[in-house]
Design an enzyme around this catalytic site. Structure first.
Site, PDB file in Angstrom:
ATOM      1  CG  LEU A   5     -64.247   4.016  19.183  1.00  0.00           C
ATOM      2  CD1 LEU A   5     -65.327   3.241  18.449  1.00  0.00           C
ATOM      3  CD2 LEU A   5     -63.231   4.537  18.178  1.00  0.00           C
ATOM      4  CB  THR A   6     -61.697   3.981  23.796  1.00  0.00           C
ATOM      5  OG1 THR A   6     -61.160   4.641  22.657  1.00  0.00           O
ATOM      6  CG2 THR A   6     -60.671   3.011  24.350  1.00  0.00           C
ATOM      7  CD  GLU A   7     -67.319  -0.727  24.565  1.00  0.00           C
ATOM      8  OE1 GLU A   7     -67.312  -1.828  25.148  1.00  0.00           O
ATOM      9  OE2 GLU A   7     -68.288  -0.310  23.907  1.00  0.00           O
ATOM     10  CB  THR A  39     -61.238  13.910  25.093  1.00  0.00           C
ATOM     11  OG1 THR A  39     -60.137  13.008  25.070  1.00  0.00           O
ATOM     12  CG2 THR A  39     -60.716  15.334  25.245  1.00  0.00           C
ATOM     13  NE  ARG A  68     -28.055  27.110  31.599  1.00  0.00           N
ATOM     14  CZ  ARG A  68     -28.048  27.170  32.915  1.00  0.00           C
ATOM     15  NH1 ARG A  68     -28.527  28.222  33.557  1.00  0.00           N
ATOM     16  NH2 ARG A  68     -27.579  26.152  33.620  1.00  0.00           N
ATOM     17  CD  GLN A 101     -30.090  15.523  27.019  1.00  0.00           C
ATOM     18  OE1 GLN A 101     -31.061  14.962  27.518  1.00  0.00           O
ATOM     19  NE2 GLN A 101     -28.888  15.455  27.560  1.00  0.00           N
ATOM     20  N   GLY A 155     -31.524  21.148  29.603  1.00  0.00           N
ATOM     21  CA  GLY A 155     -30.821  20.583  30.755  1.00  0.00           C
ATOM     22  C   GLY A 155     -31.777  20.370  31.927  1.00  0.00           C
ATOM     23  N   GLY A 156     -31.300  20.678  33.141  1.00  0.00           N
ATOM     24  CA  GLY A 156     -32.114  20.459  34.343  1.00  0.00           C
ATOM     25  C   GLY A 156     -33.425  21.222  34.302  1.00  0.00           C
ATOM     26  CD  GLU A 207     -58.713  11.795  17.310  1.00  0.00           C
ATOM     27  OE1 GLU A 207     -58.843  11.864  16.077  1.00  0.00           O
ATOM     28  OE2 GLU A 207     -58.938  12.733  18.075  1.00  0.00           O
TER      29      GLU A 207
END
Ligand SMILES: Cc1cc2nc3c(=O)[nH]c(=O)nc-3n(C[C@H](O)[C@H](O)[C@H](O)COP(=O)(O)OP(=O)(O)OC[C@H]3O[C@@H](n4cnc5c(N)ncnc54)[C@H](O)[C@@H]3O)c2cc1C
Length: 422
Positions: free
Chosen positions: A161-163, A195, A307, A375, A378-379, A402
């Site tokens: 659909l998308t152009e 897709t 943790r 978050q 963390g890292g 969509e």
């Protein structure tokens, strides 16, 4: 107002006059909430949910990170999903389907997306956008020809659909044309972000093209273009922020000829067909988004018991608990929103507003939960080897594909009777 009410100092609404409203007796539910409304799954749907959950845990989770990292389409996983019957869930058995309903299909998407969205979107696009238009609008011959391999997941179909001129402004931004010539459609133009359009198992792409004019308005039709048709050029896989193990391509059509009988449904009905397909597809994307939102909760619940900081498990800190509580509330609300829309769809009720609400709500929940989950990690949340990093990268597109979140708001506003025309 009664004197008793005034004496008690209560502010009361003016009494309802009987000719305005009268209530029929409401039977007491006697503690049985299911007698009023129930979102509990029946045994068959619960068994399906359990099966897909175990499949995602055992067959997807251990390997998907590698496919994602390599931006590689996971053929092995897709083949297993096909064998499990996931691609045939909402289609009748006569086409090799499982004879289930759209709710069952959405349930499978929800459980898959709790673990990974690339495989979930491959299923979503293969079924809701690829096979469903052929099932809903195809002739008996088209259904018999295309659906069996699609239901088995041996082949995939795509939806074009998308152009480049704009995915939101359809049909205004559409340029692709289809012209009848000597018993064939000749297609010229291009599509983007499609897709499942370039895998080695893609069998066809249903393409929307302008096939005529009715006054100043373009007449749009859907045409099935088999993969490998001369004149169809499939671009390389995009380099994407998320959904990295899914297949997304640009397509161009240059004198691409297909038989006239590849028209899907009636000429000029393409726009209406795809509005219907998109309404339904939004429920599927909402289920996928709600699954991602829930997957964030799943991952965090595991992590905060493993943790520690300041001598305590992370899960003992109220700040972390509140974050996870908010995440669970969002995931739950998103799930109820798609449950409601899918249940209405299965019952044959209107879904336009509910589908848009479900997609808007669930995409927002996915974004918020992915941010909070990252978050909490963390890292490590910023390291690709952790699923929450994948969730973070995968969440954004849910507010785009969509129909963007702005489009969902437009639909909801219109359904409420609001118009931007003066
Ligand atoms: C990974 C991926 C997979 C995709 N798969 C498919 C597929 O299989 N098939 C397919 O056909 N398409 C597919 N798409 C395309 C997708 O549906 C479009 O990207 C989407 O509809 C938005 O269109 P656009 O990108 O052209 O944005 P535009 O239409 O250019 O919009 C740009 C921005 O402007 C906003 N906007 C536009 N008009 C208005 C307005 N009137 N009021 C307020 N805001 C407005 C939009 O909300 C958006 O934020 C895919 C996209 C992605 C990223």
């Amino acid at each position: 107002m009664t004197s008793r009410g005034r004496c008690a100092g209560l502010r009361r609404e003016p009494p309802l006059r009987s000719h305005h409203l009268s209530l029929a007796p409401v039977p007491a539910a006697a503690g049985n909430i299911a007698a009023v409304i129930s979102f509990s799954l029946d045994d068959e749907h619960e068994a399906l949910r359990q099966t897909v959950m175990e499949f995602a845990r055992d067959a997807v989770a251990p390997v998907i990170g590698g496919f994602y990292e390599r931006a590689e389409f996971p053929y092995e996983i897709v083949a297993k999903m096909g064998k499990l019957g996931l691609f045939g869930l909402p289609f009748p058995e006569e086409y090799g389907g499982m004879g289930g309903d759209y709710f069952a299909f959405c349930l499978a998407l929800h459980e898959l997306a709790r673990v990974d969205s690339s495989v979930a979107i491959t299923l979503e696009a293969g079924v809701a956008l690829g096979a469903m238009p052929i099932f809903q609008f195809g002739s008996p011959q088209q259904r018999a020809h295309w659906l069996p391999a699609l239901c088995l997941g041996e082949r995939l179909a795509a939806f074009g659909l998308t152009e480049p001129g704009g995915g939101t402004d359809i049909p205004g931004g559409m340029r692709t044309t289809g012209t009848l010539d000597g018993g064939e459609w000749v297609i010229n133009g291009s599509k983007e972000f499609i897709t499942n359009s370039g895998t080695s198992i893609t069998s066809a792409i249903t393409v929307l093209a302008i096939t005529g004019r009715s006054g100043s308005r373009p007449e749009i039709s859907s045409i099935i273009v088999p993969a490998g048709t001369p004149g169809l050029v499939v671009g390389p896989e995009y380099s994407k922020v998320g959904w990295c193990a899914s297949d997304t391509r640009e397509l161009s059509f240059s004198g691409c000829r297909v038989p006239a009988e590849n028209l899907l449904g009636e000429p000029g009905r393409g726009y209406a067909q795809f509005m219907q397909i998109l309404d339904e597809g939004r429920i599927a994307i909402a289920a996928l988004a709600a699954g991602l939102a829930q997957g964030c909760v799943d991952e965090c619940l595991r992590y905060v018991t493993e943790r520690s900081a300041f001598g305590h498990q992370l899960g003992h800190f109220q700040g972390i608990q509140f974050k996870i509580a908010d995440m669970e509330a969002r995931a739950y609300g998103a799930k109820l929103a798609w449950y409601d829309a899918a249940a209405r769809m299965v019952a044959g009720q209107p879904i336009k507003k509910e589908a848009a609400i479900a997609k808007l709500t669930a995409a927002g929940a996915a974004m918020d939960n992915a941010r909070d989950a990252t978050q909490i990690f963390g890292g490590y949340g910023f390291m690709n080897e952790f699923p929450v990093a994948r969730f973070y990268r995968d969440a954004k597109v849910l507010e785009i594909g969509e129909g963007t979140s702005e489009v969902q708001r437009m639909i909801i506003a219109r359904q409420l009777g609001l118009s931007n025309k003066t």
